[in-house]
Design an enzyme around this catalytic site. Structure first.
Site, PDB file in Angstrom:
ATOM      1  N   ASP A 145       0.753  -0.804   0.543  1.00 41.59           N
ATOM      2  CA  ASP A 145      -0.145   0.045  -0.463  1.00 41.59           C
ATOM      3  C   ASP A 145       0.842   1.562   0.185  1.00 41.59           C
ATOM      4  OD1 ASP A 145      -2.408   2.032   1.003  1.00 41.59           O
ATOM      5  OD2 ASP A 145      -3.526  -0.227   0.992  1.00 41.59           O
ATOM      6  N   HIS A 214      -3.798   6.040   3.497  1.00 42.07           N
ATOM      7  CA  HIS A 214      -4.686   4.358   2.886  1.00 42.07           C
ATOM      8  C   HIS A 214      -4.112   3.197   3.268  1.00 42.07           C
ATOM      9  CE1 HIS A 214      -5.913   1.659  -0.311  1.00 42.07           C
ATOM     10  NE2 HIS A 214      -6.752   2.199  -0.452  1.00 42.07           N
ATOM     11  N   SER A 539     -10.997  -0.586  -1.013  1.00 39.39           N
ATOM     12  CA  SER A 539     -10.061  -1.015  -0.047  1.00 39.39           C
ATOM     13  C   SER A 539     -10.313  -1.321   0.960  1.00 39.39           C
ATOM     14  CB  SER A 539      -9.180   0.907  -0.849  1.00 39.39           C
ATOM     15  OG  SER A 539      -9.056  -0.055  -1.923  1.00 39.39           O
TER      16      SER A 539
END
Ligand SMILES: *[C@@H]1O[C@H](CO)[C@@H](O)[C@H](O)[C@H]1NC(C)=O
Ligand SMILES: *[C@@H]1O[C@H](CO)[C@@H](O)[C@H](O)[C@H]1NC(C)=O
Ligand SMILES: *[C@@H]1O[C@H](CO)[C@@H](O)[C@H](O)[C@H]1NC(C)=O
Ligand SMILES: *[C@@H]1O[C@H](CO)[C@@H](O)[C@H](O)[C@H]1NC(C)=O
Ligand SMILES: *[C@@H]1O[C@H](CO)[C@@H](O)[C@H](O)[C@H]1NC(C)=O
Ligand SMILES: *[C@@H]1O[C@H](CO)[C@@H](O)[C@H](O)[C@H]1NC(C)=O
Ligand SMILES: *[C@@H]1O[C@H](CO)[C@@H](O)[C@H](O)[C@H]1NC(C)=O
Ligand SMILES: *[C@@H]1O[C@H](CO)[C@@H](O)[C@H](O)[C@H]1NC(C)=O
Ligand SMILES: *[C@@H]1O[C@H](CO)[C@@H](O)[C@H](O)[C@H]1NC(C)=O
Ligand SMILES: *[C@@H]1O[C@H](CO)[C@@H](O)[C@H](O)[C@H]1NC(C)=O
Length: 757
Positions: A145, A214, A539
């Site tokens: 990520d 994220h 996600s």
């Protein structure tokens, strides 16, 4: 759908961008991912040095002096090949070399909690799966990520054991960022860097720090430690934890701070994760449908499952249209997103006393409940003004008013800033038709209520009918137990799979709407700022499933990736908490192209009774059956494969835990498939089959109808015949097949989709 592109962007703002081909911005050099055969006769002496030498031999003589710098990555575990900067001429030269198999341009792929564990049936200190699975102790989850905020409380290692002895990973830039929770952090951004202008290159490198958010969010969702008092603006308050709070985390930063992830970097991260010794990989990343031999995540995942490493990936945020999936390979766990039963509720009361519930994660306690004038700029300023886009409110007086803004075009928090700057006091975000009932709790900058499409229509109808329309917004705080939940989020990508319509995808859905998890930066209004954030996407669903897979791996270390997948799929729920079938954004029942096998049920997945196992080599015959050439299959297998030797298997015959069949005149509207189930429950157990379909005109016959096992790990076969009579073509029908143990304690269910062509 004209707005799908903009919705896609605004939905996670910078976290999601469409996949784009690389633009050449450094002369004529472009990055290629190059697949090559293993060197002739080198199988036994394939050392690191030999491999480097072999890979370098593909670079042209003219670039001899530059060889080092042209080679970006030299892969070892998940692909046989390398990534290099090449001119077109150098590429065509390379294509003539013996041992070359394929090359394609590197591409950028987009990235696609307090409450979730208890919604999933996991309760701290209570007997149950968390205790039985030791909270995921001993399992290593590799997260690919945007990096990690290593100093976040969610990554404390209090009470964590040391990593298992097999672990070979490390913290690349600063060893003191690692502890027994965060056992590795490495950076792979050379591919992204090569696509930048020289001045931008330096900015990207040299740290595994997450400047996006994220990666910190997904890692803490999979395996964050317990953190008391987690909340956003004092809302959704509770103890935050990942799904597998005692699992170890290994971070592979393969995406830049702006959320772009180069395939060459993803492959390098997967390659390193396999070598380091992770047990699972979690990728909340995905591009558009691609043939498996040109799909880097699919290729990397195949190398991983050969080592027993399950790879869990996002289904994509391109829904609700059908045929919009990412990560379609059958050896990947493909995860869609659904809502939870938690709402941070706001109520809009219209001047005619109509009350409409919505949500927002900003609920100030000093906002007056006196009605304010209500305005919809779309009526005055046209469609663009309806989106409350910047400058579109210039000629409209919104001062002192509550402003209705259509969702879309720009992200909702920015709309709020524009409304606030223009003097508005409140905002109502109204869904577009395509978004239906999926609403979001975001950290707005002014009092806001996000409402469904139908409620937005009600509000607009009231505005049209009233002479002096007005409304108030009141705040109800965090409400738990809202129904129906789960429901498929409008953005969750839908099947059928474009890469292979014979495999039903996605595999499963999990929580992906309004997920609260760790964040690198403080979020919220002053006084309530905290390093947690609420965001949504497939996600966010993916690391939930990665964490669940870690719990299963901890309980059943011997299970293969296919067995873990099967356990998750055959025990998934088809009904919501109101007892009715799971719905989608339209509030009608969702189809199997939306929910896959259903919503993950962690408790049942730990004891599935029977599993549908698949050996990695079975996928080779499957690929041959898809009419991939020997060369294409060899790329994925990383060794020379001849379809004439491994045989050919139709997709419908892959031992998958779900069924997708096509009936047509050629097959006389009848298809038979065989499945093999392995007994992972009580040694001596008997199962009886039940099946149903959505239409009397399509039939499902199972033979035999009873399976009696006498040993653990015994394998038994059954056949299913799908047939139709008198049904006109061009339709999909659904069905369900379920094996039930004789004491009714265990059910092994499979969704069925029958296309009558
Ligand atoms: C590649 O080989 C073909 C025939 O073998 C030849 O015509 C062509 O010129 C070669 N191309 C390069 C770039 O060497
Ligand atoms: C390494 O990380 C520790 C803890 O986060 C920090 O205190 C230290 O300054 C870092 N060292 C360097 C060289 O960045
Ligand atoms: C990580 O990045 C954030 C945002 O740029 C910054 O505030 C923080 O200081 C960085 N942390 C470290 C340890 O470098
Ligand atoms: C949680 O935070 C509140 C203040 O926001 C504080 O009063 C309370 O003691 C905290 N509880 C825990 C368990 O840390
Ligand atoms: C709000 O609108 C209703 C009609 O929709 C009207 O009867 C009422 O007087 C209005 N209230 C205010 C404070 O303007
Ligand atoms: C309400 O409180 C917030 C945060 O303390 C402040 O910024 C805002 O101006 C206040 N609004 C009113 C109407 O008092
Ligand atoms: C809106 O436009 C103004 C002036 O062009 C700019 O300063 C501001 O940052 C913009 N706001 C947003 C949210 O884009
Ligand atoms: C009928 O279905 C089979 C797969 O079961 C497929 O190979 C064949 O092309 C189809 N024929 C037509 C006419 O669609
Ligand atoms: C299932 O089908 C296969 C292939 O047609 C056949 O060999 C096998 O005997 C069948 N098994 C049962 C239980 O009918
Ligand atoms: C299992 O369920 C079936 C159908 O509901 C019922 O007839 C049967 O008695 C049950 N068996 C046991 C052992 O509870």
């Amino acid at each position: 759908m004209a707005f799908s592109f903009s919705l896609f962007i605004l939905f996670l703002s910078n976290l999601l961008c469409p996949a784009i081909s690389q633009e050449s911005n450094s002369g004529s050099l472009q990055t290629y991912i190059v697949h090559v055969q293993q060197p002739p006769g080198a199988a036994t002496l394939f050392s690191f040095k030999d491999r480097e030498k072999w890979y370098r031999s593909f670079l042209s003589a003219e670039t001899a002096g530059l060889r080092e710098s042209r080679m970006i990555y030299s892969y070892s575990s998940v692909i046989s090949g390398f990534a290099a900067r090449l001119t077109e001429e150098e590429l065509s030269h390379m294509k003539n070399k013996s041992g070359f198999t394929d090359a394609y341009l590197d591409r950028i792929l987009p990235l696609q909690t307090t409450h979730t564990p208890s919604f999933l049936g996991l309760h701290r200190d209570a007997p149950g799966l968390w205790k039985d699975s030791n909270y995921g102790r001993g399992v290593i989850i590799g997260v690919l990520d945007t990096g990690i905020a290593s100093n976040h409380a969610s990554f404390s290692d209090e009470g964590m054991p040391s990593p298992p002895a097999k672990w070979e990973g490390y913290c690349k830039f600063n060893a003191s960022n690692c502890n027994n929770k965060l056992i590795g952090a490495r950076e792979f951004l050379t591919g992204s860097n090569a696509m930048q202008t020289p001045t931008d290159r330096r900015k990207l490198r040299g740290s595994t720090n997450d400047t996006n958010g994220h990666g910190t969010h997904t890692a803490s969702t999979a395996a964050g430690m317990f953190v008391n008092n987690a909340s956003v603006n004092g809302l959704a308050k509770g103890t935050a934890s990942g799904v597998a709070p005692y699992a170890h985390l290994a971070i592979y930063k393969v995406c830049t701070g702006d959320g772009s992830c180069a395939e060459s970097d993803i492959l390098a991260g997967m390659d390193a994760a396999v070598e380091d010794g992770v047990d699972l990989m979690s990728l909340s990343i995905g591009g558009p449908s691609t043939a498996f031999d040109r799909d880097s995540i699919a290729i990397g995942a195949f190398g991983a499952i050969q080592k027993g490493i399950l790879v869990s990936c996002a289904a994509g945020n391109d829904g609700p249209e059908h045929g919009t999936l990412s990560n379609e390979a059958p050896w990947i766990l493909t995860v869609g997103a659904s809502t939870m039963d938690r709402l941070i509720q706001t109520t809009v009361t219209l001047g005619d006393n109509d009350e409409i519930n919505g949500e927002s994660a900003y609920e100030p306690n000093n906002f007056s409940s006196t009605p304010l004038p209500l305005i919809y700029p779309g009526i005055l300023g046209g469609r663009q003004a309806g989106f409350c886009d910047n400058s579109s409110l210039d000629d409209i007086d919104v001062r002192g008013k509550i402003v209705v803004c259509d969702d879309g075009w720009i992200d909702d928090v920015s709309k709020g800033e524009i409304v606030k700057n223009a003097g508005g006091l409140g905002m109502i975000v109204a869904n577009l038709m395509v978004e239906g009932f999926t609403t979001f709790s975001y950290t707005h900058v002014l009092p806001t209520s996000h409402v469904s499409y139908s409620d937005g229509q009600r509000i607009k109808a009231y505005i049209n009918s009233a002479s002096a329309p007005n409304a108030s917004i009141t705040f109800k705080g965090t409400v738990i137990g809202t129904k129906p939940a789960p429901a498929v989020a409008y953005f969750s990508s839908r099947g059928p799979s474009q890469a292979d319509p014979n495999i039903l995808k996605p595999d499963v859905i999990g929580p992906g709407v309004n997920v609260l998890a760790a964040w690198p930066f403080e979020v919220g209004a002053s006084g309530t700022r905290a390093r947690f954030n609420i965001i949504s996407g497939t996600s966010m669903a993916t690391p939930h499933l990665s964490g669940i897979a870690a719990l299963l791996k901890s309980m059943h270390p011997d299970w293969s990736p296919a067995a873990i997948k099967s356990a998750i799929m055959t025990t998934a729920d088809l009904t919501a908490n109101d007892g009715n079938p799971i719905t989608d954004e339209t509030s009608n029942p969702a189809d199997f192209f939306g929910i896959g096998a259903g919503h993950v049920n962690v408790l049942k997945a730990s004891d599935p009774g029977l599993v549908y196992d698949i050996k990695p080599d079975d996928y080779l015959a499957y690929l041959c059956g898809l009419r991939y050439t020997d060369r294409q299959v060899s790329i994925i297998a990383r060794r020379a494969v001849r379809c004439s030797n491994v045989g050919s298997m139709a997709g419908k015959d892959l031992n998958y835990p779900s069924f997708m069949v096509f009936l047509n005149a050629t097959n006389n509207y009848m298809v038979e498939v065989t499945r093999t189930v392995t007994n992972v429950g009580a040694a001596s157990s008997t199962y009886t089959v039940q099946s149903r379909t959505s239409s009397k005109g399509v039939k499902v016959d199972v033979k035999p109808m009873v399976l009696s096992f006498t040993k653990a790990n015994e394998r038994l076969q059954y056949n299913v015949t799908f047939s139709s009579s008198g049904i006109s073509g061009g339709k999909y029908f659904q069905g369900y097949l379920m094996w039930i143990s004789s004491d009714n304690s265990t059910t092994v269910g499979s969704p069925i989709v029958i296309a009558v062509v």
